[in-house]
Design an enzyme around this catalytic site. Structure first.
Site, mmCIF file in Angstrom:
data_model
loop_
_atom_site.group_PDB
_atom_site.id
_atom_site.type_symbol
_atom_site.label_atom_id
_atom_site.label_comp_id
_atom_site.label_asym_id
_atom_site.label_seq_id
_atom_site.Cartn_x
_atom_site.Cartn_y
_atom_site.Cartn_z
ATOM 1 N N VAL A 64 -96.314 106.761 79.516
ATOM 2 C CA VAL A 64 -95.552 107.219 78.350
ATOM 3 C C VAL A 64 -94.334 107.973 78.866
ATOM 4 O O VAL A 64 -94.289 108.373 80.029
ATOM 5 C CB VAL A 64 -96.385 108.122 77.410
ATOM 6 C CG1 VAL A 64 -97.468 107.324 76.708
ATOM 7 C CG2 VAL A 64 -96.987 109.303 78.161
ATOM 8 N N SER A 65 -93.362 108.160 77.990
ATOM 9 C CA SER A 65 -92.104 108.762 78.429
ATOM 10 C C SER A 65 -92.134 110.286 78.515
ATOM 11 O O SER A 65 -91.462 110.880 79.354
ATOM 12 C CB SER A 65 -90.960 108.332 77.489
ATOM 13 O OG SER A 65 -90.815 106.933 77.527
ATOM 14 N N SER A 66 -92.902 110.935 77.632
ATOM 15 C CA SER A 66 -92.874 112.402 77.605
ATOM 16 C C SER A 66 -94.257 112.991 77.347
ATOM 17 O O SER A 66 -95.176 112.297 76.905
ATOM 18 C CB SER A 66 -91.901 112.877 76.522
ATOM 19 O OG SER A 66 -92.253 112.310 75.274
ATOM 20 N N GLU A 167 -83.850 108.067 75.166
ATOM 21 C CA GLU A 167 -84.241 108.523 76.510
ATOM 22 C C GLU A 167 -83.743 107.562 77.592
ATOM 23 O O GLU A 167 -83.286 107.980 78.650
ATOM 24 C CB GLU A 167 -85.763 108.666 76.600
ATOM 25 C CG GLU A 167 -86.294 109.891 75.876
ATOM 26 C CD GLU A 167 -87.813 109.926 75.804
ATOM 27 O OE1 GLU A 167 -88.451 108.906 76.171
ATOM 28 O OE2 GLU A 167 -88.361 110.954 75.405
#
Length: 202
Positions: A64-66, A167
């Protein structure tokens, strides 16, 4: 009479690359006869390897990104485990990353490369292509294949959320600005802030 196979024929039967078969011959993993400049592999060796292929040894990779998407990461891992169980795969490692798909220095990704290069796994299972990388998936796939490792993607490409697209854009601008002005440059910081402000205004 013992039937002998060419390396290309064996590669097709085992679902790996010809290069992998040659490497296995040189390392002694496969017994082969050298005829001229080529290798010939006995049918008994092919059958032995086919029997030893199951269950497939796989590594699960989720990203996941964050950090605020941690629950999504846990769901991703759970779904991958259930999928592998239903397929009869033997999961030897679960690797996760909390980072942008554009980041090439992810800790988990580096760990995955080591496993692929060591020949410890035969398959990498992911939910979507972009969990592994945002761009250049084919290059990664070809590289993994050259080591006898297949990438199995469960779902077709998913739609990126607006947050993930933002992002990605910021990550690209950060990388570009760093190369243009230097990683610690004030001009780099100003450019990134300007892009962030413009995106907020939209």
């Amino acid at each position: 009479m013992v039937r002998l196979y060419r390396t290309g024929e064996v590669a097709k039967r085992l679902g790996v690359s010809t290069m992998t078969i040659r490497r296995w011959v040189k390392s002694g993993k496969i017994k082969a006869h050298k005829i001229g400049k080529e290798y010939r592999i006995p049918e008994s060796e092919v059958l032995r390897l086919l029997e030893g292929k199951l269950p497939d040894k796989v590594v699960i990779y989720a990203r996941v990104s964050s950090r605020d998407q941690k629950e999504d990461l846990e769901r991703q891992v759970e779904h991958l485990k259930n999928y592998c169980s239903s397929k009869g795969y033997q999961v030897v490692k679960v690797i996760t990353d909390i980072s942008s798909g554009l980041n090439e220095n992810r800790k988990g990704l580096k760990q995955l490369f080591k496993l692929v290069e060591s020949g410890e796994v035969g398959k990498v299972v992911i939910t979507y292509r972009d969990r592994l990388t945002r761009f250049g998936f084919k290059y990664l796939e070809n590289y993994f294949n050259s080591h006898g490792v297949e990438i199995e993607v469960i779902f077709d490409d998913e739609e990126k959320t607006e947050k993930e697209l933002v992002e990605d854009l910021i990550a690209i601008v950060t990388s570009f600005a760093g190369k243009l002005y230097g990683m610690r440059s004030h001009r780099k910081k100003r450019l990134i802030e300007a892009v962030k402000n413009a995106l907020r205004d939209d």
